[in-house]
Design a protein around this motif. Structure first.
Motif, PDB file in Angstrom:
ATOM      1  N   ASN A  92       0.826  -1.209   0.000  1.00 56.79           N
ATOM      2  CA  ASN A  92       0.000   0.000   0.000  1.00 56.79           C
ATOM      3  C   ASN A  92       0.858   1.255   0.000  1.00 56.79           C
ATOM      4  OD1 ASN A  92      -2.637  -1.035  -0.136  1.00 56.79           O
ATOM      5  ND2 ASN A  92      -2.597  -1.526   2.042  1.00 56.79           N
ATOM      6  N   THR A  93       1.946   1.226   0.736  1.00 65.59           N
ATOM      7  CA  THR A  93       2.831   2.390   0.786  1.00 65.59           C
ATOM      8  C   THR A  93       3.547   2.582  -0.547  1.00 65.59           C
ATOM      9  OG1 THR A  93       3.104   2.074   3.163  1.00 65.59           O
ATOM     10  CG2 THR A  93       4.685   3.517   2.078  1.00 65.59           C
ATOM     11  N   MET A  94       3.933   1.492  -1.180  1.00 67.45           N
ATOM     12  CA  MET A  94       4.570   1.603  -2.495  1.00 67.45           C
ATOM     13  C   MET A  94       3.597   2.201  -3.511  1.00 67.45           C
ATOM     14  SD  MET A  94       6.726  -1.970  -2.473  1.00 67.45           S
ATOM     15  CE  MET A  94       7.607  -1.733  -4.011  1.00 67.45           C
ATOM     16  N   LEU A  95       2.357   1.767  -3.468  1.00 65.54           N
ATOM     17  CA  LEU A  95       1.342   2.317  -4.369  1.00 65.54           C
ATOM     18  C   LEU A  95       1.086   3.789  -4.042  1.00 65.54           C
ATOM     19  CD1 LEU A  95      -0.809   2.078  -6.566  1.00 65.54           C
ATOM     20  CD2 LEU A  95      -2.362   1.190  -4.810  1.00 65.54           C
ATOM     21  N   THR A  96       1.013   4.100  -2.755  1.00 65.73           N
ATOM     22  CA  THR A  96       0.801   5.481  -2.338  1.00 65.73           C
ATOM     23  C   THR A  96       1.903   6.383  -2.859  1.00 65.73           C
ATOM     24  OG1 THR A  96      -0.411   4.794  -0.371  1.00 65.73           O
ATOM     25  CG2 THR A  96       0.550   7.005  -0.329  1.00 65.73           C
ATOM     26  N   LYS A  97       3.140   5.917  -2.823  1.00 68.43           N
ATOM     27  CA  LYS A  97       4.268   6.715  -3.301  1.00 68.43           C
ATOM     28  C   LYS A  97       4.079   7.073  -4.774  1.00 68.43           C
ATOM     29  CE  LYS A  97       9.299   6.787  -3.671  1.00 68.43           C
ATOM     30  NZ  LYS A  97       9.739   6.513  -5.036  1.00 68.43           N
ATOM     31  N   THR A  98       3.712   6.101  -5.563  1.00 67.60           N
ATOM     32  CA  THR A  98       3.497   6.337  -6.989  1.00 67.60           C
ATOM     33  C   THR A  98       2.398   7.376  -7.204  1.00 67.60           C
ATOM     34  OG1 THR A  98       4.173   4.078  -7.514  1.00 67.60           O
ATOM     35  CG2 THR A  98       2.871   5.239  -9.181  1.00 67.60           C
ATOM     36  N   LEU A  99       1.306   7.218  -6.494  1.00 66.40           N
ATOM     37  CA  LEU A  99       0.189   8.152  -6.647  1.00 66.40           C
ATOM     38  C   LEU A  99       0.522   9.534  -6.101  1.00 66.40           C
ATOM     39  CD1 LEU A  99      -2.743   5.755  -5.721  1.00 66.40           C
ATOM     40  CD2 LEU A  99      -2.051   6.526  -8.001  1.00 66.40           C
ATOM     41  N   MET A 100       1.211   9.605  -4.971  1.00 66.86           N
ATOM     42  CA  MET A 100       1.582  10.899  -4.382  1.00 66.86           C
ATOM     43  C   MET A 100       2.510  11.676  -5.315  1.00 66.86           C
ATOM     44  SD  MET A 100       0.335  11.808  -1.500  1.00 66.86           S
ATOM     45  CE  MET A 100      -0.447  11.175  -0.058  1.00 66.86           C
ATOM     46  N   GLU A 101       3.475  10.987  -5.898  1.00 64.56           N
ATOM     47  CA  GLU A 101       4.387  11.665  -6.821  1.00 64.56           C
ATOM     48  C   GLU A 101       3.613  12.267  -7.984  1.00 64.56           C
ATOM     49  OE1 GLU A 101       8.464   9.119  -5.979  1.00 64.56           O
ATOM     50  OE2 GLU A 101       7.116   8.448  -7.570  1.00 64.56           O
ATOM     51  N   GLU A 102       2.667  11.514  -8.497  1.00 62.18           N
ATOM     52  CA  GLU A 102       1.866  12.009  -9.624  1.00 62.18           C
ATOM     53  C   GLU A 102       0.974  13.169  -9.188  1.00 62.18           C
ATOM     54  OE1 GLU A 102       1.146  12.242 -13.518  1.00 62.18           O
ATOM     55  OE2 GLU A 102       2.575  10.873 -12.592  1.00 62.18           O
ATOM     56  N   MET A 103       0.344  13.034  -8.036  1.00 62.79           N
ATOM     57  CA  MET A 103      -0.543  14.096  -7.544  1.00 62.79           C
ATOM     58  C   MET A 103       0.241  15.376  -7.254  1.00 62.79           C
ATOM     59  SD  MET A 103      -3.027  11.885  -5.029  1.00 62.79           S
ATOM     60  CE  MET A 103      -3.838  13.325  -4.357  1.00 62.79           C
ATOM     61  N   MET A 104       1.417  15.237  -6.663  1.00 61.69           N
ATOM     62  CA  MET A 104       2.218  16.425  -6.364  1.00 61.69           C
ATOM     63  C   MET A 104       2.673  17.096  -7.647  1.00 61.69           C
ATOM     64  SD  MET A 104       4.286  15.096  -2.987  1.00 61.69           S
ATOM     65  CE  MET A 104       5.404  16.475  -2.977  1.00 61.69           C
ATOM     66  N   SER A 105       3.024  16.309  -8.633  1.00 57.16           N
ATOM     67  CA  SER A 105       3.415  16.863  -9.926  1.00 57.16           C
ATOM     68  C   SER A 105       2.247  17.625 -10.560  1.00 57.16           C
ATOM     69  CB  SER A 105       3.878  15.732 -10.850  1.00 57.16           C
ATOM     70  OG  SER A 105       4.194  16.230 -12.119  1.00 57.16           O
ATOM     71  N   MET A 106       1.083  17.036 -10.517  1.00 58.76           N
ATOM     72  CA  MET A 106      -0.103  17.706 -11.066  1.00 58.76           C
ATOM     73  C   MET A 106      -0.414  18.981 -10.286  1.00 58.76           C
ATOM     74  SD  MET A 106      -2.473  14.324 -12.006  1.00 58.76           S
ATOM     75  CE  MET A 106      -3.644  14.794 -10.812  1.00 58.76           C
ATOM     76  N   TYR A 107      -0.286  18.910  -8.979  1.00 60.96           N
ATOM     77  CA  TYR A 107      -0.569  20.073  -8.139  1.00 60.96           C
ATOM     78  C   TYR A 107       0.381  21.220  -8.482  1.00 60.96           C
ATOM     79  CZ  TYR A 107      -2.580  22.404  -4.134  1.00 60.96           C
ATOM     80  OH  TYR A 107      -3.272  23.271  -3.348  1.00 60.96           O
ATOM     81  N   LYS A 108       1.665  20.904  -8.644  1.00 57.23           N
ATOM     82  CA  LYS A 108       2.655  21.934  -8.996  1.00 57.23           C
ATOM     83  C   LYS A 108       2.323  22.547 -10.347  1.00 57.23           C
ATOM     84  CE  LYS A 108       6.441  19.795  -6.411  1.00 57.23           C
ATOM     85  NZ  LYS A 108       7.710  19.047  -6.539  1.00 57.23           N
ATOM     86  N   GLU A 109       1.937  21.730 -11.298  1.00 61.64           N
ATOM     87  CA  GLU A 109       1.592  22.251 -12.620  1.00 61.64           C
ATOM     88  C   GLU A 109       0.353  23.129 -12.565  1.00 61.64           C
ATOM     89  OE1 GLU A 109       1.677  19.581 -15.978  1.00 61.64           O
ATOM     90  OE2 GLU A 109       3.263  18.398 -15.018  1.00 61.64           O
ATOM     91  N   LEU A 110      -0.613  22.721 -11.792  1.00 59.22           N
ATOM     92  CA  LEU A 110      -1.826  23.528 -11.649  1.00 59.22           C
ATOM     93  C   LEU A 110      -1.529  24.869 -10.998  1.00 59.22           C
ATOM     94  CD1 LEU A 110      -4.418  20.847 -10.515  1.00 59.22           C
ATOM     95  CD2 LEU A 110      -4.395  22.105 -12.689  1.00 59.22           C
ATOM     96  N   LYS A 111      -0.535  24.906 -10.135  1.00 62.53           N
ATOM     97  CA  LYS A 111      -0.153  26.136  -9.445  1.00 62.53           C
ATOM     98  C   LYS A 111       0.856  26.937 -10.259  1.00 62.53           C
ATOM     99  CE  LYS A 111      -2.350  26.000  -5.493  1.00 62.53           C
ATOM    100  NZ  LYS A 111      -3.108  27.098  -4.974  1.00 62.53           N
ATOM    101  N   GLY A 112       1.180  26.452 -11.474  1.00 67.82           N
ATOM    102  CA  GLY A 112       2.064  27.228 -12.333  1.00 67.82           C
ATOM    103  C   GLY A 112       3.536  26.914 -12.200  1.00 67.82           C
ATOM    104  N   GLU A 113       3.884  25.893 -11.455  1.00 67.13           N
ATOM    105  CA  GLU A 113       5.293  25.504 -11.309  1.00 67.13           C
ATOM    106  C   GLU A 113       5.581  24.441 -12.367  1.00 67.13           C
ATOM    107  OE1 GLU A 113       7.668  26.534  -9.030  1.00 67.13           O
ATOM    108  OE2 GLU A 113       6.247  28.049  -8.362  1.00 67.13           O
ATOM    109  N   ARG A 114       6.145  24.849 -13.461  1.00 64.76           N
ATOM    110  CA  ARG A 114       6.472  23.899 -14.516  1.00 64.76           C
ATOM    111  C   ARG A 114       7.655  23.042 -14.081  1.00 64.76           C
ATOM    112  NH1 ARG A 114       2.086  23.255 -16.890  1.00 64.76           N
ATOM    113  NH2 ARG A 114       1.157  25.189 -17.535  1.00 64.76           N
ATOM    114  N   LEU A 115       7.534  21.744 -14.350  1.00 60.31           N
ATOM    115  CA  LEU A 115       8.585  20.817 -13.930  1.00 60.31           C
ATOM    116  C   LEU A 115       9.595  20.631 -15.045  1.00 60.31           C
ATOM    117  CD1 LEU A 115       6.228  18.190 -12.293  1.00 60.31           C
ATOM    118  CD2 LEU A 115       7.463  20.064 -11.183  1.00 60.31           C
ATOM    119  N   ALA A 116      10.818  20.362 -14.647  1.00 57.30           N
ATOM    120  CA  ALA A 116      11.894  20.150 -15.624  1.00 57.30           C
ATOM    121  C   ALA A 116      11.748  18.806 -16.302  1.00 57.30           C
ATOM    122  CB  ALA A 116      13.249  20.243 -14.940  1.00 57.30           C
TER     123      ALA A 116
END
Length: 116
Positions: A92-116
């Protein structure tokens, strides 16, 4: 070979299971904290929390790998409710890590922080 040499001792098994549970549980908590601070815009702190979570998750994974190594070496690994719980927490924690990384990336993009 006597039976003591061909099976993982109960005490060792319990210790490994509790390591998996403790490390994966702490990793999960760090990931939740990372998401919390990510929502506030503190991306640097969020990334630090995720890095700590990754380190803890690696420790949990290493403890689990010890069980696999023991079994590969011919030492019997008895299944137990504790082992099932430990493996469930790890996966469950391994799955959570995958989802959290994706959610944080999406959140940053929505807030205007373009990722490298």
């Amino acid at each position: 070979m006597n039976e003591e040499n061909t099976q993982v001792m109960d005490q060792d098994m319990e210790q490994i299971c509790f390591q998996i549970i403790a490390f994966s549980g702490e990793a999960f908590s760090k990931m939740m904290e990372a998401m919390k601070v990510c929502r506030t815009g503190d991306y640097e702190k969020a990334d630090e929390e995720m890095e700590e979570a990754s380190d803890l998750l690696n420790q949990a994974h290493n403890a689990h790998t010890n069980l696999l190594v023991n079994e590969a070496q011919g030492k019997k690994v008895e299944f137990s409710v504790l082992l099932g719980h430990a493996q469930d927490n790890l996966m469950n924690t391994m799955l959570t890590k995958t989802l959290m990384e994706e959610m944080m990336s999406m959140y940053k993009e929505l807030k205007g922080e373009r990722l490298a």
